[in-house]
Design an enzyme around this catalytic site. Structure first.
Site, PDB file in Angstrom:
ATOM      1  N   GLU A 158      38.694 -18.837  23.215  1.00 34.38           N
ATOM      2  CA  GLU A 158      38.981 -17.756  22.271  1.00 34.38           C
ATOM      3  C   GLU A 158      38.301 -17.928  20.918  1.00 34.38           C
ATOM      4  OE1 GLU A 158      40.000 -14.434  22.924  1.00 34.38           O
ATOM      5  OE2 GLU A 158      41.432 -15.629  24.052  1.00 34.38           O
TER       6      GLU A 158
ATOM      7  N   GLY B  54      38.403  -6.057  28.969  1.00 35.41           N
ATOM      8  CA  GLY B  54      36.998  -5.704  28.789  1.00 35.41           C
ATOM      9  C   GLY B  54      36.341  -6.221  27.535  1.00 35.41           C
ATOM     10  N   GLY B  55      36.924  -7.233  26.868  1.00 35.61           N
ATOM     11  CA  GLY B  55      36.274  -7.767  25.678  1.00 35.61           C
ATOM     12  C   GLY B  55      36.093  -6.692  24.622  1.00 35.61           C
TER      13      GLY B  55
ATOM     14  N   ASP C 192      35.441 -15.909  19.544  1.00 35.09           N
ATOM     15  CA  ASP C 192      35.648 -14.567  18.986  1.00 35.09           C
ATOM     16  C   ASP C 192      35.548 -14.563  17.462  1.00 35.09           C
ATOM     17  OD1 ASP C 192      35.774 -12.794  21.034  1.00 35.09           O
ATOM     18  OD2 ASP C 192      37.927 -12.464  20.966  1.00 35.09           O
TER      19      ASP C 192
ATOM     20  N   THR D  54      39.936 -10.072  30.639  1.00 33.45           N
ATOM     21  CA  THR D  54      41.304 -10.016  30.133  1.00 33.45           C
ATOM     22  C   THR D  54      42.089  -9.343  31.241  1.00 33.45           C
ATOM     23  OG1 THR D  54      40.552  -9.814  27.839  1.00 33.45           O
ATOM     24  CG2 THR D  54      42.709  -8.979  28.248  1.00 33.45           C
TER      25      THR D  54
END
Length: 598
Positions: free
Chosen positions: A452, A496-497, A455, A413
């Site tokens: 995405e 960083g997820g 997620d 990100t």
């Protein structure tokens, strides 16, 4: 923010159009110096992971633009220079503070530009024969592509709160895309992370690989004229040019009919996105999360992001300890355990609020935090802990779920922090999810599509975060603004997820409790506990003197991995700001002010 809007627009248009006009054929490629990671001064500030993006933001501020203008301008540059982390093929979350005035109160608001699942998606979309797909099979596919939200966010933010047009904000990025920039080690490494998938997709390979099939060489010039064309089309037609017409048709085709080379050694499953999915996309304005921490007001992003609620819950747990009086190893132990319990609750309750009743009031309740704090012992929990029950503190029922394969996966990100001389602030995190997204480039338009939708808890049909049509997947992004007595104190965020939450939390604890300056807190070696048997830790953290004591308390650490590349601003006296960016991670960032004061 709208004072003298037409005059400001005219001034900025003059400057930015001149800058764009310089980008004619034959212009020299941009060379992106790094740093400085810290600056102090007045007149506004900006921090990003790329110097050219930060410079573009500060140039906008110098010409009279505000913090929103600067953030969108920087974001457009990052979409060119950080294409494996962000861009128009993805989405994000923006938190904005406006100071008000004689007739207006200070206000914090958020824009949710999280990607949405196409209407035809279902809880079994990522399953075959009743079994969820392996992560990479789900990720590298058209199925993982959510309807992008970034362009809608840029357009809406500028129309509602900015002083320049979308065309003006896109001009510096279009120039860099057209003229090119020098490939650095981070850019090369991020291609290599995806090489075996990028070379399956001819459009992606043509842009990011050399003719010998290897990653673009460090020191070579990278140009993306197709992305410059995309920016030009959006500049001419606004967000409508992205969500309808030729660009939208190309997005649909790239995701539903992935074009692979004859030698491809992976299968890219087709997605189900339609033109109607794109045309109907909106980026709603939502209320921020809010907690009080040691007399400060901490605002962040609410659902569908879990960032604000998880950081907020962990802060509520930690507020019960006088951390500033503790030895650092004890404070770190409590930080890790507070993270563990907050993550357990994140995993059980968070989802898209348009689809599930998220017990946000309960999760952010001081009384609920007390029940979680009571479970923390002097030794680390041996593994994952069960979620708590915030419902008695919430007043409504909620849907509960279970942990998922996607729960602790890291990602990439980028984060932008800006401020202006009027006192406006933007904390903006945006992404295409994993490094390189879905690996599907939109042919002829020069941008990667996100992954995405991985997620979602795509291995579950009952979780609050399960896949559903038109739903936004849960996020970890946590753009944050901290006020002290109604005045700005800090603004920060990180990539960083799933480690974004702990990165922001650790920076806040370092700065507010443990005596570190903002630059020190951003540079500090990181450790991240996300309700697992082990904590992720950077190599530098594993060399700190506190590790032995943490091991003695039962903490375990996995293989070292880089965590986050944060940026932030601290607001000082006399209208001065201290702006800071990551000094080393991802090649180091850049923090600049309009008027340096040393």
């Amino acid at each position: 923010m709208r004072v003298h809007r037409s005059r400001v627009r005219a001034l900025i248009l003059t400057g930015l159009c001149a800058l764009a006009a310089a980008g004619v054929a034959g212009s020299a490629p941009a060379v992106a110096p790094v740093g400085p990671p810290t600056s102090t001064g007045t007149g506004g500030a900006a921090a990003t992971v790329e110097r050219l993006a930060t410079q573009a933001a500060v140039a906008t501020l110098r010409k009279g633009g505000n913090a929103v203008d600067a953030a969108v301008t920087a974001a457009a540059v990052l979409g060119v220079m950080e294409p494996f982390s962000c861009g128009v093929g993805g989405g994000g979350f923006m938190v904005v503070y406006t100071p008000g005035g004689a007739r207006r109160r200070p206000h914090v608001f958020t824009i949710d530009s999280r990607e949405k699942a196409p209407a035809a998606m279902s809880p079994t979309s990522f399953m075959e024969n009743g079994t969820p797909l392996p992560f990479n099979d789900a990720r590298y596919s058209g199925l993982s592509v959510g309807v992008p939200g970034t362009v809608r966010a840029w357009s809406d933010a500028l129309k509602k709160f900015g002083t320049i047009t979308l065309a003006q904000a896109l001009a510096p990025g279009a120039k860099i895309a057209r003229d090119g920039f020098e490939v650095d080690a981070t850019f090369n490494d991020q291609i290599n992370q995806n090489l075996s998938y990028f070379d399956d997709v001819p459009a992606t390979a043509a842009l990011y690989l050399d003719t010998d099939g290897t990653a673009r060489d460090v020191g070579s010039t990278f140009r993306n004229p197709d992305l410059a064309k995309t920016y030009d089309l959006i500049a001419q037609g606004g967000a409508k040019a992205f969500y309808t017409g030729a660009i939208a048709a190309a997005i649909v085709q790239a995701s539903t009919q992935p074009q692979l080379g004859s030698s491809a050694d992976h299968t890219f499953r087709p997605g189900v996105m339609t033109a109607a999915d794109l045309a109907s996309y909106t980026a709603p304005q939502r209320a921020p999360t809010h907690v009080r921490y040691r007399g400060l007001d901490v605002f962040s992003m609410g659902p569908p992001s879990s960032g604000g609620s998880t950081v907020g819950e962990a802060l509520n747990i930690l507020e019960g300890y006088p951390l500033s009086t503790f030895a650092r190893e004890q404070a770190l132990h409590l930080y890790l355990e507070a993270s563990r319990y907050a993550y357990a609750d994140r995993g059980d309750y968070l989802g898209d609020p348009d689809f599930v009743k998220v017990p946000l009031r309960g999760l952010l309740s001081k009384d609920f935090a007390s029940t979680r704090r009571a479970l923390i012992a002097d030794r680390a929990a041996p593994g994952a802990v069960p979620p708590g029950n915030p419902l008695p503190f919430n007043g409504t029922a909620a849907l509960r779920g279970e942990a998922s394969v996607t729960e602790t996966r890291p990602g990439t990100t980028t984060h932008i922090t800006t401020s202006d001389k009027q006192g406006d602030i933007v904390s903006y995190t945006f992404t295409i999810e994993s490094t390189g997204g879905s690996a599907l480039l939109v042919p002829g338009y020069g941008f990667l599509l996100n992954n995405e939708l991985t997620d979602f808890n795509f291995d579950s049909t009952t979780h609050p975060n399960r896949v559903e049509g038109n739903k936004r997947p849960r996020s970890s992004m946590a753009p944050t603004i901290v006020l002290q007595k109604g005045k700005p104190l800090l603004a920060l965020g990180s990539p960083g997820g799933s480690t974004i939450v702990t990165t922001v939390l650790q920076i806040l604890v370092d700065r507010l409790d443990l005596g570190l300056t903002l630059p020190q807190a951003i540079a500090d070696a990181r450790v991240s506990q996300r309700n697992g048997a082990t904590s992720s830790a950077e190599a530098a953290f594993l060399q700190t003197p506190e590790v032995a004591a943490l091991l003695a308390r039962g903490h375990k650490f996995g293989a070292p991995a880089e965590i986050g590349a944060a940026t932030g601003i601290e607001f000082l006296d006399r209208n001065r700001t201290l702006v800071a960016a990551e000094p080393v991670r991802r090649g180091g960032g850049s923090a600049l002010v309009v008027k340096p004061s040393g």
